[in-house]
Design a protein around this motif. Structure first.
Motif, PDB file in Angstrom:
ATOM      1  N   LYS A   1      49.137  34.474  41.346  1.00  0.00           N
ATOM      2  CA  LYS A   1      48.991  35.853  41.239  1.00  0.00           C
ATOM      3  C   LYS A   1      49.023  36.448  39.952  1.00  0.00           C
ATOM      4  O   LYS A   1      48.225  37.374  39.452  1.00  0.00           O
ATOM      5  CB  LYS A   1      49.861  36.391  42.026  1.00  0.00           C
ATOM      6  N   TYR A   2      49.892  35.865  39.155  1.00  0.00           N
ATOM      7  CA  TYR A   2      50.328  36.457  37.679  1.00  0.00           C
ATOM      8  C   TYR A   2      49.186  35.981  36.751  1.00  0.00           C
ATOM      9  O   TYR A   2      48.697  37.068  36.053  1.00  0.00           O
ATOM     10  CB  TYR A   2      51.611  35.570  37.411  1.00  0.00           C
ATOM     11  N   LEU A   3      48.493  34.902  36.895  1.00  0.00           N
ATOM     12  CA  LEU A   3      47.649  34.675  35.919  1.00  0.00           C
ATOM     13  C   LEU A   3      46.132  35.546  36.398  1.00  0.00           C
ATOM     14  O   LEU A   3      45.628  36.165  35.357  1.00  0.00           O
ATOM     15  CB  LEU A   3      47.072  33.253  35.943  1.00  0.00           C
TER      16      LEU A   3
ATOM     17  N   ASP B   1      47.133  43.718  44.532  1.00  0.00           N
ATOM     18  CA  ASP B   1      45.711  43.325  44.893  1.00  0.00           C
ATOM     19  C   ASP B   1      45.724  41.810  45.220  1.00  0.00           C
ATOM     20  O   ASP B   1      44.473  41.453  45.732  1.00  0.00           O
ATOM     21  CB  ASP B   1      44.754  43.426  43.582  1.00  0.00           C
ATOM     22  N   TYR B   2      46.727  41.059  45.221  1.00  0.00           N
ATOM     23  CA  TYR B   2      46.739  39.635  45.481  1.00  0.00           C
ATOM     24  C   TYR B   2      47.734  39.064  46.332  1.00  0.00           C
ATOM     25  O   TYR B   2      48.185  37.905  46.575  1.00  0.00           O
ATOM     26  CB  TYR B   2      46.905  38.826  44.154  1.00  0.00           C
ATOM     27  N   ALA B   3      48.459  40.194  47.119  1.00  0.00           N
ATOM     28  CA  ALA B   3      49.332  39.725  48.319  1.00  0.00           C
ATOM     29  C   ALA B   3      48.977  38.862  48.937  1.00  0.00           C
ATOM     30  O   ALA B   3      49.876  38.126  49.822  1.00  0.00           O
ATOM     31  CB  ALA B   3      49.967  41.178  48.781  1.00  0.00           C
ATOM     32  N   TRP B   4      47.691  38.664  49.445  1.00  0.00           N
ATOM     33  CA  TRP B   4      47.224  37.938  50.428  1.00  0.00           C
ATOM     34  C   TRP B   4      47.374  36.224  50.234  1.00  0.00           C
ATOM     35  O   TRP B   4      47.500  35.586  51.095  1.00  0.00           O
ATOM     36  CB  TRP B   4      45.928  38.263  50.700  1.00  0.00           C
ATOM     37  N   VAL B   5      47.613  36.017  48.922  1.00  0.00           N
ATOM     38  CA  VAL B   5      47.958  34.737  48.407  1.00  0.00           C
ATOM     39  C   VAL B   5      49.345  34.331  49.114  1.00  0.00           C
ATOM     40  O   VAL B   5      49.312  33.066  49.154  1.00  0.00           O
ATOM     41  CB  VAL B   5      48.088  34.699  46.921  1.00  0.00           C
ATOM     42  N   ASP B   6      50.199  35.133  49.435  1.00  0.00           N
ATOM     43  CA  ASP B   6      51.425  34.556  49.801  1.00  0.00           C
ATOM     44  C   ASP B   6      51.386  34.627  51.406  1.00  0.00           C
ATOM     45  O   ASP B   6      51.868  35.391  52.196  1.00  0.00           O
ATOM     46  CB  ASP B   6      52.511  35.988  49.648  1.00  0.00           C
TER      47      ASP B   6
ATOM     48  N   LYS C   1      40.001  40.312  45.055  1.00  0.00           N
ATOM     49  CA  LYS C   1      40.979  41.290  45.237  1.00  0.00           C
ATOM     50  C   LYS C   1      41.157  42.152  46.621  1.00  0.00           C
ATOM     51  O   LYS C   1      39.938  42.498  46.976  1.00  0.00           O
ATOM     52  CB  LYS C   1      40.719  42.350  44.160  1.00  0.00           C
ATOM     53  N   GLN C   2      42.146  42.310  47.098  1.00  0.00           N
ATOM     54  CA  GLN C   2      42.445  42.880  48.280  1.00  0.00           C
ATOM     55  C   GLN C   2      43.493  43.832  48.379  1.00  0.00           C
ATOM     56  O   GLN C   2      44.658  43.360  48.720  1.00  0.00           O
ATOM     57  CB  GLN C   2      42.443  41.992  49.642  1.00  0.00           C
TER      58      GLN C   2
ATOM     59  N   ASN D   1      54.711  42.613  38.057  1.00  0.00           N
ATOM     60  CA  ASN D   1      54.596  44.114  38.234  1.00  0.00           C
ATOM     61  C   ASN D   1      54.363  44.905  36.909  1.00  0.00           C
ATOM     62  O   ASN D   1      54.106  45.943  37.027  1.00  0.00           O
ATOM     63  CB  ASN D   1      55.674  44.555  39.130  1.00  0.00           C
ATOM     64  N   ASN D   2      54.798  44.091  35.693  1.00  0.00           N
ATOM     65  CA  ASN D   2      54.714  44.900  34.446  1.00  0.00           C
ATOM     66  C   ASN D   2      53.606  44.565  33.456  1.00  0.00           C
ATOM     67  O   ASN D   2      53.701  44.677  32.224  1.00  0.00           O
ATOM     68  CB  ASN D   2      56.232  44.828  33.984  1.00  0.00           C
ATOM     69  N   LEU D   3      52.753  43.725  34.059  1.00  0.00           N
ATOM     70  CA  LEU D   3      51.623  43.227  33.429  1.00  0.00           C
ATOM     71  C   LEU D   3      50.731  44.493  32.821  1.00  0.00           C
ATOM     72  O   LEU D   3      50.768  45.606  33.512  1.00  0.00           O
ATOM     73  CB  LEU D   3      50.888  42.197  33.840  1.00  0.00           C
TER      74      LEU D   3
END
Length: 694
Positions: free
Chosen positions: A640-642, A23-28, A8-9, A612-614
């Motif tokens: 990111k979703y999982l 928290d996972y935008a760095w994956v993109d 998480k970042q 965004n709605n999880l």
């Protein structure tokens, strides 16, 4: 089972005065499009996370391997492996396709008309795949030149839909030196067989340039004949039915424009037919003395106009618009037009006499709900014979030769199910569910007649609901692996699709996208109310934009499901619509809205975006798939979703992620056996979570 953790970042970005945290935008990663061509550029952390998830998924299915083998054999037993298509009579040859039990890819064959010479294979997919030595083998198109001497074909050997065009001399079996990379894969031959046209993909994987290639000349010398300047539009080229004009079509999701030029034009100067006008879609064709225009201008669900070729500014109404009826496409014979219509999500076929303009419906089957079809059987259009076909969710396809004048039809091909299939064992039903705003949502389902409506059965409820795509009510032999185990297979024809026309599509655009999800929930509740199933007795099945529907509904009403399959799901639409450098983003602003420019679109996408709605709630078991080479829905979305879902969820269910690390496309792996293997795995997940173990 210990699940892998993704680092998480936290990052924050502000749009229109609204701050979103991720928290996972760095994956993109910034060079994510490069990964589509070279997987070595994938971030090591993400690669490790994907491999760990793949291992967990493999362990989950360990006790289902025998079931998967059984399902694989069942599905394959429902396919006639050695099969031959009907022959199309061209000018000098009959052309057809063939599959074999030994092969995984089809063959294209031909035979001289009125000749004792034997048939010849002009393209063999299995041979070609072996020659290239690739694991993935995506075939774009195979076309023969007008003189029958040259063959064009296009291949994607990774799965990212960048096609390379090859040209072969058929008689000499010799490949031309020039090959053209990074194309859409579609070749349109010139009538003189000395050149062809193709669309080139730009650095963002968008087709915005059309070139002319002259055989035996360097590719770098190809002539640019059209360039689309609007980054939201893409373009392609084809030829009219009478082979008099080439037509360049350029379009986004709601607007179209066409240019044309004569097939004999040496210095190509495409002429504008009608200038683009927002929300107006049209296509053109040419036949005899007229241009025919299929348009939605002042006709929500289209109409057909025509004009004399020497006066393209004066139109006459040929097929008028009809309220509640979708006016479909058409084909020509010398004296007839064959066309389609659809109303109330039921398709029909019509024959129109071009001399008298009288028209009549072709009724193929007594079944109420199914899929009719029509096709030409020869290039010579001086005939009254065509092929017509029918299939339904219970009845396998049948093709007839049909005489327009005598109305006689002769069965010439029926889809053979080697393991056997009796349509009378099943029932196809059309139901309607009342949605939150009063709209009646069509449902089409197939079930065994001996399955009681006692609120005890389980249902697989499929949905898509986007891009004005109509989900066909066609035959699918593999579905009966589920249906014969007592599971009903149903389709929710939710808004966003095109089953009920343009308004059906538009009522789930922009801020109204939630209608798709609420329609699905209404369908599910209707099936529960009518005792087809019960709360918790439904499995969601859908992929791509259908995966968006499933993931959104999982956030709203997770209690409806015993499991959910999200196949290459579009589950992080906000991130994607905020990145104008991704392949599809600019063109899709016309559907979802541009969240970069307008706050209302940012807020609407944010309000339903699955990622965004999880929330902290109990989610059902899930099986989520993706591919590293998918250019339509990037692998980063389900990753990111999982990761976020597992962080927030309160249940003890297992939500699985499987990523194809080797070559595979948005549609999955290539090859018949690989596709069946993948389907068997998906079905085993459904059956395992349904408690059906045999």
């Amino acid at each position: 089972m210990k699940l892998p953790q993704l680092r998480k970042q936290r990052t924050s970005k502000n749009y229109h005065g609204i701050t979103i945290y991720d928290d996972y935008a760095w994956v993109d990663q910034l060079n994510i499009l490069e990964v589509l061509k070279d997987s070595s550029k994938l971030l090591p952390e993400v690669k490790k996370y994907l491999e760990e998830n793949n291992n967990i998924t493999e362990k989950y299915f360990a006790d289902s391997k025998n079931l998967q083998k059984k399902l694989f054999a069942e599905i394959k037993s429902k396919i006639k492996l050695d099969d031959t298509s009907l022959k199309f009579k061209d000018r000098r040859y009959f052309y057809w396709t063939k599959t074999t039990a030994e092969g995984n890819y089809g063959k294209k064959l031909r035979k001289l008309i009125d000749s004792s010479k034997s048939e010849e294979i002009i393209f063999d997919g299995d041979v070609e795949k072996k020659k290239h030595g690739s694991e993935y083998f995506g075939l774009g198109a195979v076309d023969v030149s007008y003189n029958d001497k040259l063959l064009s074909y296009s291949l994607d050997l990774v799965g990212s839909e960048y096609y390379t065009i090859y040209i072969r001399d058929i008689a000499a079996n010799k490949i031309f030196d020039e090959k053209i990379e990074n194309t859409t894969g579609i070749v349109t031959w010139s009538l003189n067989d000395e050149s062809f046209f193709y669309s080139k993909l730009d650095k963002f994987h968008r087709a915005r340039k059309i070139y002319k290639h002259i055989l035996n000349t360097p590719v770098e010398n190809d002539e640019l004949i059209y360039e689309e300047k609007d980054e939201t539009f893409t373009c392609g080229i084809g030829i009219t039915s009478d082979e008099k004009f080439f037509v360049i079509s350029t379009f986004d999701h709601i607007t179209a424009e066409n240019h044309f030029f004569s097939v004999n034009e040496k210095e190509i100067k495409p002429k504008l037919f009608l200038a683009r006008e927002k929300d107006i879609r049209y296509s053109i064709d040419s036949w005899k003395d007229y241009f025919y225009l299929h348009t939605n201008d002042n006709a929500e669900d289209h109409k057909i106009l025509r004009c004399k070729k020497d006066n393209i500014n004066e139109f006459e109404e040929y097929i008028p618009a009809k309220k509640g009826t979708i006016i479909g496409g058409f084909d020509f014979l010398d004296n007839f037009m064959i066309r389609g219509e659809s109303s109330d999500a039921i398709s029909k076929l019509y024959i129109r006499d071009l001399k008298t303009n009288k028209e009549e419906e072709i009724k193929i089957s007594s079944e109420q709900v199914g899929s009719p079809g029509a096709s030409l059987m020869q290039r010579d259009t001086n005939t009254t014979m065509i092929r017509i076909g029918w299939e339904s969710m219970a009845t396998q396809g049948k093709i007839y030769e049909y005489d327009i004048l005598t109305k006689e039809k002769k069965l010439v091909k029926e889809v053979e199910i080697p393991s056997g299939h009796d349509p009378d064992t099943y029932i196809v039903e059309r139901l309607k569910a009342k949605s939150h705003d009063g709209r009646k949502i069509p449902i089409t389902l197939v079930r065994r007649k001996d399955v009681k409506l006692d609120s005890k059965s389980k249902i697989v409820l499929y949905a898509y609901g986007a891009y004005k795509h109509s989900v066909g009510v066609s035959f699918g032999a593999s579905r009966f692996c589920l249906v014969d185990r007592g599971i009903t297979f149903a389709i929710a024809h939710i808004r966003g699709g095109g089953e009920m026309g343009e308004h059906w599509h538009k009522e789930a655009l922009f801020e109204n996208k939630k209608n798709s999800f609420l329609d699905y929930i209404a369908v599910a509740n209707h099936l529960i109310e009518k005792k087809y199933t019960y709360k918790g007795g439904i499995c969601f099945l859908g992929g791509s934009a259908g995966g968006l529907t499933g993931a959104a509904v999982a956030n709203i009403a997770p209690e409806l499901f015993f499991s959910i399959l999200l196949l290459v799901p579009f589950c992080d639409p906000l991130t994607t619509m905020l990145n104008e450098k991704l392949p599809l983003t600019p063109s899709e602003w016309e559907l979802w809205g541009n969240p970069i420019k307008k706050k209302k679109y940012f807020e609407s996408i944010l309000s339903y975006s699955p990622y965004n709605n999880l929330r902290k709630t109990s989610y059902p078991p899930m099986f989520v798939t993706t591919s590293l080479f998918d250019s339509r829905v990037l692998y980063s979305e389900p990753v990111k979703y999982l990761a976020k879902l597992r962080e927030l969820k309160s249940d003890k269910n297992l939500q699985l992620l499987k990523c194809k690390m080797k070559a595979a496309s948005h549609g999955g792996p290539s090859g018949r056996d690989n596709s069946i293997k993948e389907l068997a795995e998906e079905f085993s997940f459904i059956l395992k979570t349904a408690g059906v173990i045999n």
